[in-house]
Motif scaffolding. Structure first.
Motif, PDB file in Angstrom:
ATOM      1  N   GLN A  80       0.829  -1.410  -0.100  1.00  6.91           N
ATOM      2  CA  GLN A  80      -0.402  -0.021   0.278  1.00  6.91           C
ATOM      3  C   GLN A  80       0.693   1.130  -0.100  1.00  6.91           C
ATOM      4  N   TYR A  81       2.198   1.156   0.852  1.00  7.03           N
ATOM      5  CA  TYR A  81       2.814   2.807   0.397  1.00  7.03           C
ATOM      6  C   TYR A  81       3.168   2.428  -0.793  1.00  7.03           C
ATOM      7  N   ARG A  82       3.751   1.470  -1.228  1.00  3.77           N
ATOM      8  CA  ARG A  82       4.713   1.695  -2.942  1.00  3.77           C
ATOM      9  C   ARG A  82       3.310   1.916  -3.545  1.00  3.77           C
ATOM     10  N   GLU A  83       2.172   1.941  -3.166  1.00  2.00           N
ATOM     11  CA  GLU A  83       1.409   2.618  -4.394  1.00  2.00           C
ATOM     12  C   GLU A  83       0.735   4.399  -3.682  1.00  2.00           C
ATOM     13  N   ALA A  84       0.780   4.134  -3.086  1.00  2.82           N
ATOM     14  CA  ALA A  84       0.401   5.367  -1.997  1.00  2.82           C
ATOM     15  C   ALA A  84       1.557   6.290  -1.928  1.00  2.82           C
ATOM     16  N   THR A  86      -5.145   8.200   5.181  1.00  8.25           N
ATOM     17  CA  THR A  86      -5.876   7.525   4.291  1.00  8.25           C
ATOM     18  C   THR A  86      -5.885   6.487   3.256  1.00  8.25           C
ATOM     19  N   LEU A  87      -5.932   5.642   3.330  1.00  4.08           N
ATOM     20  CA  LEU A  87      -5.788   4.825   2.665  1.00  4.08           C
ATOM     21  C   LEU A  87      -6.880   3.597   2.050  1.00  4.08           C
ATOM     22  N   ASP A  88      -7.160   3.267   1.264  1.00  5.71           N
ATOM     23  CA  ASP A  88      -7.720   2.384   0.998  1.00  5.71           C
ATOM     24  C   ASP A  88      -7.507   1.289   0.884  1.00  5.71           C
ATOM     25  N   ALA A 117       6.974   9.349  -5.171  1.00  6.95           N
ATOM     26  CA  ALA A 117       8.339   9.223  -5.164  1.00  6.95           C
ATOM     27  C   ALA A 117       9.056   8.965  -6.951  1.00  6.95           C
ATOM     28  N   THR A 118       8.210   8.837  -7.391  1.00  6.97           N
ATOM     29  CA  THR A 118       8.649   8.782  -8.941  1.00  6.97           C
ATOM     30  C   THR A 118       8.942  10.413  -9.502  1.00  6.97           C
ATOM     31  N   ARG A 119       8.242  11.223  -8.966  1.00  5.98           N
ATOM     32  CA  ARG A 119       8.619  12.646  -9.728  1.00  5.98           C
ATOM     33  C   ARG A 119      10.386  12.810  -9.252  1.00  5.98           C
ATOM     34  N   PHE A 120       9.704  13.267  -7.660  1.00  5.61           N
ATOM     35  CA  PHE A 120      10.665  13.055  -6.672  1.00  5.61           C
ATOM     36  C   PHE A 120      11.402  12.573  -6.878  1.00  5.61           C
ATOM     37  N   VAL A 121      12.177  11.564  -7.002  1.00  3.70           N
ATOM     38  CA  VAL A 121      13.410  10.688  -7.537  1.00  3.70           C
ATOM     39  C   VAL A 121      14.313  11.144  -8.301  1.00  3.70           C
TER      40      VAL A 121
END
Length: 471
Positions: free
Chosen positions: A97-101, A306-308, A461-465
């Motif tokens: 879920q963190y990977r998605e978020a 707050t994630l599903d 993360a994708t944009r940030f990295v």
């Protein structure tokens, strides 16, 4: 004297009852009655550089904030978020879920997995089951295994599962390793286990700094994750304006700066205040903690996600502030405002402000960990706190180092520079709601732009990295 401690909130959940927390209680750890351990100087390195013949922080004690949950039993399997909400009244999240978020999956598809990079994690005592526990964790979530390198520094005693100091630090070690690995699955992880002795009047901080310095000098560290801290006010001499007992411990961070090694630290779990010398009571006014407050360190604050069940957000992130703690943040009483915070001087004033960036830390939004070091509580547990946020971000740094092709080193000037760009370029997402008030101390409110509750915000993360690596 003072009381360094890991900045970790932990919940161990019993697999009994569909509507109750484990044993009917939730322990946040920082106000527990477990006696603090103290550390001896590392036998392999001798006296700290910069402080010959002296222990500059003698009496400032190291203890894990996770110690309060050691009596609860573990679950045989993790629950989904919706199950946690219905059965426990809390949100819970998996590494997937963190990977998605945090939008990490596109990076993995590009082959950016932390390969070739090393994350150093420093914890007292460590965990005797860390490799086994990581493998169970990985199998549950389909994450490739890695071999954790254990480095024992000083006289590390045999692990005693009946010693709450040992089990508390083992829980911290487990959290740190599992979530750094979950974010950067191909990064090499070195877990430094320091030897902390039950001897009043000595300290573990020089030992930790010696270990870090040795790894930096040997070229083995790319990013260092620290889930421990000490309130600045508890260092000897602070009340007299003499900060040498703290600043004499900075030698590892200076070494890191000279070798382009990134150093991270959790910002704290008590909002705008923190623990007094006894490690239990809190100051009734705003304080800050080291090493988070050090200008050579990137301070990692806490947010509540707050994630599903799939990891998609159902609400924007806000500053972590739930029934169990709040993300640390504020201004240093020791360090002047560093040059990279000139653009946010209207917020920090003339002093160093923390945090710099924030990641998931809420207990109501805790992370699943697998732990078996204590035979009375083997299984899956929920953990939160900025001690979760720091290892998560360490994985992100390893990804950026890999993409860049070199160590990015000190991040703060890069972070504050990126913050001048639009989000679609920087990957930094502002956090504008919540505050970090705690106990009787009114904290700081999240606001547009930099604030002393969430720092610059959180990340895509994708944009940030890609932005951090310049690629």
């Amino acid at each position: 004297m003072g009381s360094p401690r890991t900045l970790r909130r932990a919940l161990a959940l019993l697999a009994v009852g569909a509507t109750a927390l484990a044993a009917g209680t939730v322990s946040t750890g920082t106000t527990g009655s477990v006696a603090a351990g103290t550390a001896t100087a590392g036998t392999a390195a001798g006296t700290a550089a910069g402080a010959p013949g002296a222990n500059p922080a003698a009496g400032v004690r190291v203890r894990p904030a996770s110690a309060g949950h050691v009596n609860a039993a573990g679950r045989t399997a993790p629950l989904s978020t919706s199950e946690c909400v219905s059965q426990l009244g809390l949100h819970c999240y998996s590494p997937l879920q963190y990977r998605e978020a945090y939008n990490l999956n596109p990076l993995y598809k590009e082959g950016v997995t932390g390969k070739g990079r090393t994350i150093v994690i420093v914890d007292s005592f460590g965990s005797p089951t860390i490799q086994h526990d990581l493998e169970v964790f990985d199998k549950q979530w389909g994450i490739p295994d890695t071999q954790v390198e254990i480095m024992k520094w000083g006289n590390v005693p045999p692990f005693d599962p009946t010693n709450p100091d040992h089990t508390g630090w083992a829980g911290e070690s487990t959290l740190d390793v599992e979530y750094a690995h979950a974010v950067a699955p191909d990064a090499h992880i070195i877990l430094v286990e320091t030897g902390v002795a039950e001897t009043e009047g000595t300290t573990g901080l020089p030992e930790m700094m010696d270990a870090e310095q040795a790894l930096i000098r040997s070229g083995r560290a790319d990013v260092i994750s620290q889930s421990f801290g000490a309130t600045e006010n508890t260092f000897p001499g602070y009340d007299k304006g003499d900060f040498h007992s703290l600043t004499d411990l900075r030698y590892a961070f200076k070494e890191a700066a000279a070798h382009n090694v990134t150093v991270l630290a959790s910002s704290g779990d008590n909002g705008a205040t923190d623990a007094k010398e006894n490690g239990t009571d809190l100051y009734p006014y705003k304080v800050n903690s080291w090493p988070s407050s050090d200008p050579l360190v990137t301070s990692i604050g806490g947010t509540q996600l707050t994630l599903d069940d799939t990891g998609k957000r159902t609400a924007p992130d806000k500053v972590w502030h739930d029934a169990y703690g709040a993300g640390g943040g504020g201004v240093s009483g020791v360090f002047d405002r560093p040059w990279y915070q000139t653009g946010v001087a209207n917020v920090t004033g003339n002093h160093r402000g923390t945090p710099d960036i924030s990641m998931s830390a809420a207990v109501d939004g805790g992370a699943w960990t697998y732990e078996s070091y204590d035979p009375t509580r083997v299984g899956w547990h929920l953990t939160g706190g900025t001690s979760e946020a720091a290892p998560i971000f360490s994985g992100v740094v390893a990804l950026a180092d890999q993409l860049a092709g070199y160590r990015l080193g000190q991040l703060n000037w890069r972070l504050y520079g990126l913050n001048l760009l639009p989000n679609q370029w920087s990957g930094i997402t502002d956090v504008t709601t919540g505050d970090n008030s705690w106990d009787t101390v009114t904290g700081y409110q999240a606001a547009k732009g930099y604030d002393l509750a969430s720092g610059l915000g959180t990340i895509d993360a994708t944009r940030f990295v890609h932005a951090l690596a310049g690629r």
